[in-house]
Design an enzyme around this catalytic site. Structure first.
Site, mmCIF file in Angstrom:
data_model
loop_
_atom_site.group_PDB
_atom_site.id
_atom_site.type_symbol
_atom_site.label_atom_id
_atom_site.label_comp_id
_atom_site.label_asym_id
_atom_site.label_seq_id
_atom_site.Cartn_x
_atom_site.Cartn_y
_atom_site.Cartn_z
ATOM 1 N N LYS A 127 5.106 2.573 -3.069
ATOM 2 C CA LYS A 127 4.928 3.979 -3.421
ATOM 3 C C LYS A 127 5.075 4.137 -4.916
ATOM 4 C CE LYS A 127 4.424 7.961 -1.260
ATOM 5 N NZ LYS A 127 3.794 8.128 0.060
ATOM 6 N N SER A 185 -7.422 4.409 4.626
ATOM 7 C CA SER A 185 -7.385 3.652 3.374
ATOM 8 C C SER A 185 -7.701 2.175 3.646
ATOM 9 C CB SER A 185 -5.992 3.732 2.737
ATOM 10 O OG SER A 185 -5.862 4.906 1.984
ATOM 11 N N LYS A 198 0.837 -1.203 0.000
ATOM 12 C CA LYS A 198 0.000 0.000 0.000
ATOM 13 C C LYS A 198 0.865 1.242 0.000
ATOM 14 C CE LYS A 198 -4.241 1.487 0.565
ATOM 15 N NZ LYS A 198 -3.914 2.453 -0.502
HETATM 16 N N1 GLU Z 1 -0.001 8.782 0.505
HETATM 17 C C1 GLU Z 1 -0.364 8.536 1.857
HETATM 18 C C2 GLU Z 1 0.843 8.231 2.698
HETATM 19 O O1 GLU Z 1 1.939 8.572 2.329
HETATM 20 C C3 GLU Z 1 -1.470 7.507 1.974
HETATM 21 C C4 GLU Z 1 -1.144 6.147 1.532
HETATM 22 C C5 GLU Z 1 -2.344 5.201 1.486
HETATM 23 O O2 GLU Z 1 -3.407 5.578 1.915
HETATM 24 O O3 GLU Z 1 -2.155 4.094 0.997
HETATM 25 O O4 GLU Z 1 0.760 7.734 3.773
#
Ligand code: GLU
Length: 447
Positions: free
Chosen positions: A82, A339, A46
């Site tokens: 990421k 999420s 994730k």
């Molecule tokens: N982009 C967000 C983070 O860096 C959320 C990641 C997500 O919800 O998977 O934590």
């Protein structure tokens, strides 16, 4: 830990680099994007996809690793990933961005870097609900047979399978973490403060999604004083406090903070990171506090709402200066936490609270009738309302987020208290995260 396990945890398992052309008004433009998978000890992996002109491979890998630690710290059963696309989104129209996003998504889906069961992106810098809806729709077109297609990405709009409370989640999580910190008088004392959040003088860098929601809550619910706001084009200062909501409305209307009526303005925004305050919240981007300015930072507590705002060198300096830091890996994990709730909602195909809300309300009504009957007294209206109200999705999401942030804080605190070698929250966060990941490797073995 045995060195083999340590090296395994350190390494990023996979990274894909994509170069793909998009036909924009008859001209082909080639874009470069990445998606890194850091650890698959839990699936799916994730993490967000960011759109930025300066994004590059190492950054994506580092942020993927941070996602693994984040998920472990808040007990979200995911590995870390990421994505990044090298693009300045402000230079493209909505339609162009849609074409680019759909093409990027298609490439990632085809190569198995997006799927509800193995790799689930989310918004990050430069992306939001809109991009997530396009990604989900692209996935649905390629895999209509997959009943769970909506779970291939989180941070979607509510009417496209998103969850209430996801947009505000990271900022709200930051505030829940800060509230928990202030519930522990000894932690507050160690940071050279006392009391609660009310009246604390706060400087925020960045009024994007995270900074805005965190600042708004601190300002409106916790009675903290936002004495300075640092943005791309300068900073606003007012010792009496600045209304975050009004600044946001001003930015929406004027596309700048310059000219905001109730604060003084300075062009050199970054210098304001050094302004004297109780709490500094960097909520913009990485490497803002470095070896160059760390000696001059004049605050008691830094709350890392952004990912990686403090460099390693600066972290050492700040530690020696006894400035307390609540680290990114914990403090901004509210986004991925919600999420997780969204992903669960997508897999169960039902909104949280849909089955039980009215039932709970009827039960509440019964309690009230029984109490009134037995005491022969009328219960005041406000009390009745509190008892009757069944939880809706937003109530449940906020409750789950609050619980998650509180539990994780307790775990960091326990580690600080019981492990002699741990003297700061960042180390505690890494110890908690790495122990859990190592445990999972040791339990399962490597094959
Ligand atoms: N982009 C967000 C983070 O860096 C959320 C990641 C997500 O919800 O998977 O934590």
């Amino acid at each position: 830990m045995d060195p083999g396990t340590a090296t395994t945890i350190k390494a990023c398992e996979a990274i894909i680099e994509l170069q793909f052309p998009v036909n924009l008004n008859g001209k082909l433009e080639v874009f470069t994007g990445w998606r890194a998978t850091h650890s698959t000890h839990r699936l799916p992996v994730k993490g967000g996809i960011r759109y930025a002109p300066i994004v590059e491979q190492d950054e994506v890998r580092a942020l993927a690793a941070l996602m693994t630690y984040k998920c472990a710290i808040v007990d979200v059963p995911f590995g870390g990933s990421k994505g990044g696309l090298q693009i300045d989104p402000s230079k493209y129209s909505r339609d162009e961005l849609q074409l680019i996003t759909r093409r990027f998504a298609r490439e990632l889906i085809r190569k198995n870097f997006i799927s509800p069961s193995t790799n689930v992106p989310a918004p990050d810098m430069g992306t939001g609900e809109r991009e997530m809806a396009w990604i989900a729709d692209t996935y649905k077109h390629l895999h209509p047979e997959n009943l769970n297609y909506n779970a291939c990405v989180t941070g979607k709009p509510v009417h496209h399978g998103g969850i209430r409370g996801r947009v505000e989640a990271t900022g709200r999580g930051v505030v829940y973490a800060m509230r928990e910190f202030f519930r522990h008088a000894s932690d507050v004392k160690n940071a050279g403060m006392d009391g609660g959040l009310d009246g604390k003088r706060i400087v925020i860098q960045g009024l994007g999604n995270v900074g805005y929601h965190a600042g708004k809550l601190l300002d409106e619910e916790d009675d903290a004083k936002i004495i300075a706001i640092i943005e791309k084009d300068g900073a606003l200062i007012n010792e009496e406090g600045i209304s975050i909501q009004r600044v946001r409305e001003f930015i929406n209307a004027n596309n700048t903070i310059k000219g905001f009526p109730d604060a003084s303005f300075t062009e050199n925004g970054k210098a304001l990171l050094e302004m004297e305050c109780d709490i500094l919240i960097p909520a913009a981007m990485e490497t803002q506090i470095t070896g160059d300015n760390a000696e001059r930072i004049n605050t008691k507590l830094i709350v890392e709402a952004a990912n990686g705002p403090i460099t390693f060198e600066a972290d050492e300096i700040l530690k020696n200066r006894n400035i307390t830091i609540i680290p990114d890996a914990y403090v901004n994990a509210g986004g991925v936490t919600v999420s997780y709730f969204e992903w669960i909602r997508n897999l169960s195909h039902i909104r949280f609270g849909r089955m039980e809300r009215r039932y709970d309300e009827i039960k509440g009504q019964h309690y009230i009738s029984a109490l009134q009957n037995m005491t022969q007294k009328d219960m005041p209206d406000w009390m009745q309302k509190g008892i009757i109200k069944g939880a809706d999705e937003l109530d449940l999401v906020r409750s789950g987020l609050d619980d998650t942030m509180r539990n994780a804080y307790q775990e960091l605190r326990d580690t600080l208290e019981t492990n002699d070698k741990v003297n700061d929250f960042r180390t505690a966060a890494y110890v908690v995260a790495i122990s859990k990941i190592a445990r999972s490797y040791i339990d399962l073995g490597v094959y």
